[in-house]
Write an enzyme that holds these catalytic residues in place. Structure first.
Site, mmCIF file in Angstrom:
data_model
loop_
_atom_site.group_PDB
_atom_site.id
_atom_site.type_symbol
_atom_site.label_atom_id
_atom_site.label_comp_id
_atom_site.label_asym_id
_atom_site.label_seq_id
_atom_site.Cartn_x
_atom_site.Cartn_y
_atom_site.Cartn_z
ATOM 1 N N CYS A 42 21.887 -53.208 -5.172
ATOM 2 C CA CYS A 42 22.717 -52.005 -5.056
ATOM 3 C C CYS A 42 23.778 -52.160 -3.969
ATOM 4 O O CYS A 42 24.958 -51.915 -4.196
ATOM 5 C CB CYS A 42 21.823 -50.804 -4.762
ATOM 6 S SG CYS A 42 22.744 -49.291 -4.518
ATOM 7 N N CYS A 47 25.819 -51.159 -7.187
ATOM 8 C CA CYS A 47 26.413 -49.816 -7.116
ATOM 9 C C CYS A 47 27.554 -49.666 -6.113
ATOM 10 O O CYS A 47 28.629 -49.171 -6.456
ATOM 11 C CB CYS A 47 25.346 -48.790 -6.718
ATOM 12 S SG CYS A 47 23.657 -49.173 -7.167
ATOM 13 N N LYS A 50 30.660 -52.011 -6.487
ATOM 14 C CA LYS A 50 31.270 -51.624 -7.769
ATOM 15 C C LYS A 50 32.080 -50.339 -7.635
ATOM 16 O O LYS A 50 33.219 -50.267 -8.073
ATOM 17 C CB LYS A 50 30.162 -51.434 -8.801
ATOM 18 C CG LYS A 50 30.669 -50.957 -10.110
ATOM 19 C CD LYS A 50 29.894 -49.922 -10.828
ATOM 20 C CE LYS A 50 29.148 -48.840 -10.203
ATOM 21 N NZ LYS A 50 27.950 -48.449 -10.963
ATOM 22 N N TYR A 179 26.512 -50.136 -19.377
ATOM 23 C CA TYR A 179 27.355 -49.490 -18.381
ATOM 24 C C TYR A 179 28.047 -50.491 -17.462
ATOM 25 O O TYR A 179 29.187 -50.266 -17.037
ATOM 26 C CB TYR A 179 26.577 -48.404 -17.620
ATOM 27 C CG TYR A 179 25.666 -48.905 -16.520
ATOM 28 C CD1 TYR A 179 26.113 -49.036 -15.218
ATOM 29 C CD2 TYR A 179 24.335 -49.224 -16.785
ATOM 30 C CE1 TYR A 179 25.279 -49.473 -14.208
ATOM 31 C CE2 TYR A 179 23.491 -49.666 -15.785
ATOM 32 C CZ TYR A 179 23.963 -49.784 -14.500
ATOM 33 O OH TYR A 179 23.143 -50.235 -13.505
ATOM 34 N N GLU A 183 32.055 -50.481 -17.056
ATOM 35 C CA GLU A 183 32.589 -50.188 -15.717
ATOM 36 C C GLU A 183 33.533 -51.304 -15.274
ATOM 37 O O GLU A 183 34.612 -51.038 -14.734
ATOM 38 C CB GLU A 183 31.443 -50.022 -14.716
ATOM 39 C CG GLU A 183 30.689 -48.710 -14.905
ATOM 40 C CD GLU A 183 29.500 -48.533 -13.979
ATOM 41 O OE1 GLU A 183 29.057 -47.396 -13.808
ATOM 42 O OE2 GLU A 183 28.990 -49.537 -13.428
ATOM 43 N N HIS A 438 36.745 -20.996 -10.889
ATOM 44 C CA HIS A 438 38.007 -21.121 -11.613
ATOM 45 C C HIS A 438 39.136 -21.497 -10.654
ATOM 46 O O HIS A 438 39.184 -20.969 -9.562
ATOM 47 C CB HIS A 438 38.313 -19.781 -12.290
ATOM 48 C CG HIS A 438 39.551 -19.820 -13.108
ATOM 49 N ND1 HIS A 438 39.613 -20.461 -14.325
ATOM 50 C CD2 HIS A 438 40.786 -19.297 -12.880
ATOM 51 C CE1 HIS A 438 40.829 -20.331 -14.816
ATOM 52 N NE2 HIS A 438 41.562 -19.635 -13.952
ATOM 53 N N GLU A 443 33.804 -25.229 -15.270
ATOM 54 C CA GLU A 443 33.559 -23.856 -15.714
ATOM 55 C C GLU A 443 33.291 -23.794 -17.216
ATOM 56 O O GLU A 443 32.673 -22.862 -17.709
ATOM 57 C CB GLU A 443 34.698 -22.917 -15.319
ATOM 58 C CG GLU A 443 36.009 -23.142 -16.021
ATOM 59 C CD GLU A 443 37.122 -22.235 -15.485
ATOM 60 O OE1 GLU A 443 36.970 -21.011 -15.550
ATOM 61 O OE2 GLU A 443 38.130 -22.772 -14.997
HETATM 62 C C1 LIG Z 1 26.869 -54.366 -11.157
HETATM 63 C C2 LIG Z 1 25.763 -53.353 -10.975
HETATM 64 C C3 LIG Z 1 26.072 -52.038 -10.789
HETATM 65 C C4 LIG Z 1 25.067 -51.098 -10.624
HETATM 66 N N1 LIG Z 1 25.413 -49.802 -10.460
HETATM 67 C C5 LIG Z 1 24.462 -48.861 -10.292
HETATM 68 C C6 LIG Z 1 24.807 -47.503 -10.081
HETATM 69 O O1 LIG Z 1 25.988 -47.144 -10.083
HETATM 70 N N2 LIG Z 1 23.817 -46.620 -9.886
HETATM 71 C C7 LIG Z 1 22.494 -46.984 -9.888
HETATM 72 O O2 LIG Z 1 21.627 -46.133 -9.684
HETATM 73 N N3 LIG Z 1 22.124 -48.283 -10.084
HETATM 74 C C8 LIG Z 1 23.086 -49.211 -10.290
HETATM 75 N N4 LIG Z 1 22.721 -50.525 -10.457
HETATM 76 C C9 LIG Z 1 21.272 -50.879 -10.514
HETATM 77 C C10 LIG Z 1 20.670 -50.973 -9.113
HETATM 78 O O3 LIG Z 1 21.435 -51.856 -8.326
HETATM 79 C C11 LIG Z 1 19.231 -51.481 -9.221
HETATM 80 O O4 LIG Z 1 18.526 -50.640 -10.112
HETATM 81 C C12 LIG Z 1 18.513 -51.467 -7.865
HETATM 82 O O5 LIG Z 1 19.190 -52.261 -6.923
HETATM 83 C C13 LIG Z 1 17.075 -51.982 -8.043
HETATM 84 O O6 LIG Z 1 16.431 -52.063 -6.791
HETATM 85 P P1 LIG Z 1 15.193 -53.041 -6.568
HETATM 86 O O7 LIG Z 1 14.662 -52.711 -5.219
HETATM 87 O O8 LIG Z 1 14.293 -52.979 -7.719
HETATM 88 O O9 LIG Z 1 15.802 -54.501 -6.599
HETATM 89 P P2 LIG Z 1 17.005 -55.174 -5.819
HETATM 90 O O10 LIG Z 1 17.878 -54.170 -5.178
HETATM 91 O O11 LIG Z 1 17.619 -56.121 -6.769
HETATM 92 O O12 LIG Z 1 16.295 -55.975 -4.640
HETATM 93 C C14 LIG Z 1 15.467 -57.064 -4.880
HETATM 94 C C15 LIG Z 1 15.537 -57.994 -3.681
HETATM 95 O O13 LIG Z 1 14.459 -58.918 -3.749
HETATM 96 C C16 LIG Z 1 14.913 -60.173 -3.267
HETATM 97 N N5 LIG Z 1 13.996 -61.212 -3.756
HETATM 98 C C17 LIG Z 1 13.803 -61.609 -5.042
HETATM 99 N N6 LIG Z 1 12.807 -62.520 -5.093
HETATM 100 C C18 LIG Z 1 12.364 -62.696 -3.826
HETATM 101 C C19 LIG Z 1 11.327 -63.497 -3.242
HETATM 102 N N7 LIG Z 1 10.534 -64.273 -3.977
HETATM 103 N N8 LIG Z 1 11.174 -63.430 -1.899
HETATM 104 C C20 LIG Z 1 11.945 -62.628 -1.125
HETATM 105 N N9 LIG Z 1 12.917 -61.853 -1.635
HETATM 106 C C21 LIG Z 1 13.119 -61.871 -2.968
HETATM 107 C C22 LIG Z 1 16.332 -60.259 -3.832
HETATM 108 O O14 LIG Z 1 17.112 -61.204 -3.109
HETATM 109 C C23 LIG Z 1 16.812 -58.828 -3.650
HETATM 110 O O15 LIG Z 1 17.464 -58.634 -2.417
HETATM 111 C C24 LIG Z 1 23.710 -51.505 -10.621
HETATM 112 C C25 LIG Z 1 23.384 -52.850 -10.795
HETATM 113 C C26 LIG Z 1 24.393 -53.767 -10.975
HETATM 114 C C27 LIG Z 1 24.043 -55.207 -11.172
#
Ligand SMILES: Cc1cc2nc3c(=O)[nH]c(=O)nc-3n(C[C@H](O)[C@H](O)[C@H](O)COP(=O)(O)OP(=O)(O)OC[C@H]3O[C@@H](n4cnc5c(N)ncnc54)[C@H](O)[C@@H]3O)c2cc1C
Length: 479
Positions: A42, A47, A50, A179, A183, A438, A443
């Site tokens: 994110c 997010c 973006k 999306y 986007e 308004h 609205e």
């Molecule tokens: C281009 C794009 C735009 C988006 N826009 C939106 C939006 O507008 N609104 C919205 O709500 N969501 C949006 N999302 C989705 C949102 O980013 C994800 O749903 C959210 O970040 C998921 O969070 P998470 O904690 O599951 O994983 P992540 O945020 O992906 O975090 C996972 C972390 O784990 C780390 N990791 C992985 N494996 C290991 C390991 N073995 N050891 C240590 N670290 C590790 C990774 O490096 C990463 O930092 C978007 C996604 C993308 C790709």
């Protein structure tokens, strides 16, 4: 057994950071490992960056429209490296805020890849040290699918690389119709790039209400995005000058500067050691969890995109908080996925909450559909023909509003607020009893007089002409 930590979190993204902080605040000893940058998808490559690029892409229309409001805007010029440098600065600032918040909560951040090596045992790859934890939380997120089956996929970029392009391409093809694809199409096209979406389905944004999908397509097309629906890339070639050639399934060949693939996201499960500890995957390759985010190994939980329930930041955060309530506060709490509002920050923007008309038709026999498409007031002076759409899907038996769908400026902000009455079970009468603000576009949502369509026993009845709302026609400026 004496453990090094009460909780060890793998992955410091939206879900992992929130869980680590909240668990540490209960007094638990918490460690959290991150293999890349703190903040996860994110903050670093999703997010936030973006949305910053979306803002950048909206200025061209603003400059054009300013003249009708009496402004003389001199020659304008866009500089991609400046945008990327400023975006990177903001992302670095946010990353440091995430680090500080972890430290303030008392969670120990360890910058390393982490893997499961046995029950309650995690190996920190950077040093090789093995730590033990009573509970382990997997929050490793997902990554863009590289579409490895496509010949020449290695010449394409994904959203990850799109944030770091050295220069803006003159022309781009974007594969996908979700999306992220639409986007980025809005971003590139708004910045002057010749942009085409190549999507296998008949219409983009498959999970959204059909009226929104159709109007989105028409409006994005008006703004210059080209659509090739019903087609896929057959193969990609790279020429000696670095340009790409896309062979499309319809037989056409397109030369382009860049191709971005936005064809789905893959849960980060490889090499995590899941098989060592007996954590199973579902048929999509995501970690299988129960209603409390517990995996098939009783001391290991998983949240966020790696479980592929709803891939959204607020959902990952909500799952994190439910996990902490359940495991560290002794208040078992299931995540609630009912009426999750979402936005698509495209050109135009979409905001939506609740059931689409099609999904409501599958579950309810009697529905009233209210919709209005109109030219927003701001467009009246500029001659811009962009239309907005407001739509309510109402259960005709109970009058409860089942879905609210908005397309146009501010749609994402509206969806956030619409989520509150929908979550509370508001009826159409509650909407009607609310005084309008308004003049606003919103609205429309509280001034619908009669439905455009009635569905009775599954059959569509279109009321008489006199009762119909104007649809896809006039500017609505009511007074
Ligand atoms: C281009 C794009 C735009 C988006 N826009 C939106 C939006 O507008 N609104 C919205 O709500 N969501 C949006 N999302 C989705 C949102 O980013 C994800 O749903 C959210 O970040 C998921 O969070 P998470 O904690 O599951 O994983 P992540 O945020 O992906 O975090 C996972 C972390 O784990 C780390 N990791 C992985 N494996 C290991 C390991 N073995 N050891 C240590 N670290 C590790 C990774 O490096 C990463 O930092 C978007 C996604 C993308 C790709």
């Amino acid at each position: 057994m004496d453990f090094d930590y009460d909780l060890f979190v793998i992955g410091a993204g939206s879900g992992g950071v929130r869980a680590a902080r909240r668990a540490a605040e209960t007094g638990a000893r918490v460690g959290i490992a991150e293999a890349d940058r703190v903040g996860g998808t994110c903050v670093i490559r999703g997010c936030v960056p973006k949305k910053l690029l979306v803002y950048a892409s909206q200025f061209a229309e603003e400059f054009e429209d300013a003249a009708a409001y009496g402004w003389k805007v001199g020659p304008t010029e866009f500089d991609w490296p400046t945008l990327i440098a400023n975006k990177d600065k903001e992302i670095a600032r946010l990353e440091s805020v995430y680090r500080e918040n972890l430290a303030k909560a008392g969670a120990e951040l360890i910058e390393t890849r982490a893997v499961l090596v046995g029950d309650h045992r995690v190996r920190l790859e950077y040093t090789g040290r093995v730590v033990t934890a009573k509970t382990i939380l997997i929050a490793t997120g997902a990554r863009p699918s590289p579409h490895a089956a496509l010949e020449g996929h290695e010449f394409c970029i994904t959203s990850n690389e799109a944030f770091h392009l050295k220069e803006l391409p003159k022309k781009i093809l974007i594969g996908g119709g979700g999306y992220i694809a639409v986007e980025f199409a809005g971003i590139f096209s708004g910045l002057g790039v010749d942009t085409t979406i190549v999507y296998r389905g008949r219409e983009v944004l498959s999970r959204f209400d059909m009226d929104l999908r159709r109007l989105f397509h028409a409006e994005a097309d008006n703004k210059g995005v080209k659509f090739r629906c019903g087609e896929v890339f057959d193969r990609i070639e790279k020429q000696p000058d670095g340009r790409l050639i896309a062979h499309l399934s319809g037989g056409d060949v397109e030369q382009t500067d860049a191709i971005m693939l936005a064809v789905g996201r893959v849960p980060n499960v490889e090499g995590l050691g899941l098989e060592t500890v007996g954590v199973t995957l579902d048929k999509t390759g995501a970690i299988e969890v129960d209603e409390y985010s517990r995996t098939s190994a009783s001391h290991i939980y998983a949240i966020g995109d790696v479980t592929d329930r709803l891939q959204l930041t607020p959902v990952a955060i909500h799952e994190a908080m439910c996990f902490v309530e359940t495991v560290f506060r002794n208040r078992p709490t299931k995540p609630d996925y009912n009426k999750v509002a979402t936005a698509v920050f495209g050109h135009p923007e979409i905001g939506t909450v609740g059931l689409t008309e099609d999904s409501a038709r599958e579950r309810y026999r009697n529905l009233d559909i209210y919709k209005s498409a109109f030219r927003p007031l701001k467009g009246t002076l500029t001659g811009r023909t962009d239309r907005m759409l407001m739509k309510l899907v109402v259960d005709a038996d109970t009058d409860v509003v089942l879905g609210a769908h908005v397309l146009g400026p501010g749609a994402g902000e509206m969806a956030q607020l619409l989520a509150i009455p929908l979550k509370l079970g508001a009826t159409k009468a509650d909407f009607d009893a609310t005084m309008a603000v308004h003049p606003t576009a919103a609205e429309e949502l509280v001034t619908f007089s009669a439905p455009n369509e009635r569905i009775r026993n599954g059959e569509t009845i279109v009321p008489g002409r006199e009762a119909r709302q104007p649809i896809f026609s006039s500017p609505v400026v009511t007074a």
